[in-house]
Scaffold this active site. Structure first.
Site, PDB file in Angstrom:
ATOM      1  N   GLU A 227      10.028  -2.695 -31.692  1.00 50.16           N
ATOM      2  CA  GLU A 227       9.897  -3.939 -30.942  1.00 50.16           C
ATOM      3  C   GLU A 227       8.906  -3.676 -29.821  1.00 50.16           C
ATOM      4  OE1 GLU A 227      13.696  -5.275 -29.199  1.00 50.16           O
ATOM      5  OE2 GLU A 227      12.543  -5.931 -27.466  1.00 50.16           O
TER       6      GLU A 227
ATOM      7  N   ARG B 292       5.523  -7.236 -22.247  1.00 48.76           N
ATOM      8  CA  ARG B 292       5.583  -6.996 -20.802  1.00 48.76           C
ATOM      9  C   ARG B 292       4.247  -6.495 -20.309  1.00 48.76           C
ATOM     10  NH1 ARG B 292      11.303  -3.650 -20.672  1.00 48.76           N
ATOM     11  NH2 ARG B 292      12.215  -5.080 -22.172  1.00 48.76           N
TER      12      ARG B 292
ATOM     13  N   LYS C  36      20.779 -10.709 -29.671  1.00 51.12           N
ATOM     14  CA  LYS C  36      20.634  -9.525 -28.828  1.00 51.12           C
ATOM     15  C   LYS C  36      21.714  -9.588 -27.742  1.00 51.12           C
ATOM     16  CE  LYS C  36      17.253  -7.730 -25.488  1.00 51.12           C
ATOM     17  NZ  LYS C  36      16.215  -6.703 -25.572  1.00 51.12           N
TER      18      LYS C  36
HETATM   19  C1  3PG Z   1      15.301  -4.084 -23.372  1.00 57.40           C
HETATM   20  O1  3PG Z   1      14.372  -4.825 -23.113  1.00 57.40           O
HETATM   21  O2  3PG Z   1      15.996  -4.259 -24.375  1.00 57.40           O
HETATM   22  C2  3PG Z   1      15.633  -2.998 -22.420  1.00 57.40           C
HETATM   23  O3  3PG Z   1      14.651  -2.850 -21.451  1.00 57.40           O
HETATM   24  C3  3PG Z   1      15.916  -1.699 -23.053  1.00 57.40           C
HETATM   25  O4  3PG Z   1      16.768  -1.058 -22.200  1.00 57.40           O
HETATM   26  P1  3PG Z   1      16.738   0.532 -22.016  1.00 57.40           P
HETATM   27  O5  3PG Z   1      15.406   0.817 -21.329  1.00 57.40           O
HETATM   28  O6  3PG Z   1      17.928   0.861 -21.152  1.00 57.40           O
HETATM   29  O7  3PG Z   1      16.797   1.158 -23.354  1.00 57.40           O
END
Ligand code: 3PG
Length: 211
Positions: free
Chosen positions: A40, A44, A128
């Site tokens: 994914e 950003r 999600k």
């Molecule tokens: C996301 O967008 O799903 C999160 O930023 C992922 O979270 P993590 O950095 O704690 O894995």
């Protein structure tokens, strides 16, 4: 096999922040080398669209999707670039409606019963759950699975190599997601061996539980 069945089998979706589109293909190849065929790429960074396009064109066994999609314009741009699925931190009705109309698998972020009811009313079966560590983690997902038995969850936020097996041992978990497999720093510094090794450890964990 549909994309969600594949995602269940792979068991893990790396959340990938690409700061330089030139690094996208090598990152995808490192993940594949470690046995992970999903990624994914988050909207950003400025180059997200270019990164998705480059993976979609050049790494044929990688199923690339777009993450952090927060409006319709981004969803359209991502799909135009070759994204095969869309992930959002929350539920945007216009994004979900457009994805359904265009047959694009979509995973909106939902953490409350009301949000899940909205997703269900729009016909979704996969969501999600973000940020999982803040909203109650696996215990919350187990509790939510009682009224929403037909829903599968993609928890992200705080997922690690240590707790991954707890998540994916639960059949209501579609897959777990997280950035730890390919930290932005490793991508920026070209540590592709470290990414491949980390992906291989994740693959081992998943194979012990699902297959
Ligand atoms: C996301 O967008 O799903 C999160 O930023 C992922 O979270 P993590 O950095 O704690 O894995």
């Amino acid at each position: 096999m549909d994309i969600f069945e594949n995602m269940y089998k792979t068991g893990f979706v790396p959340v990938v922040v690409i700061n330089n589109a030139d690094n996208a293909v090598k990152t995808a190849e490192a993940l594949l080398k470690g046995g992970i065929d999903f990624m994914e790429i988050t909207f950003r960074t400025e180059c997200a669209k270019e990164a998705i396009s480059s993976v979609s064109k050049n790494v044929k066994n990688m199923i690339v999707g777009a993450g952090t999609v927060i409006n319709l314009n981004q969803a359209k741009e991502a799909v135009e670039a070759g994204a095969k699925f869309i992930v959002s931190p929350g539920l945007s009705e216009e994004v979900v409606e457009w994805c359904i109309e265009n047959d694009i698998p979509v995973l909106p972020g939902c953490v409350t019963p009301t949000e899940i009811m909205k997703a269900v009313s729009m016909g979704l079966k996969n969501i999600k759950f973000f940020p999982a560590n803040i909203y109650g983690g696996l215990s919350a997902i187990k509790a939510l699975s009682a009224p929403f038995g037909g829903i599968k969850f993609l928890p992200t936020g705080g997922v690690s190599e240590q707790n991954l097996s707890d998540f994916i041992s639960n059949p209501k978990i579609l897959a777990a997601g997280g950035s730890f497999v390919c930290a932005a720093k490793d991508i920026d510094e070209g540590n592709y061996d470290a990414i491949a090794e980390s992906a291989a450890r994740v693959t081992d964990i998943v194979r012990k539980i699902r297959n």
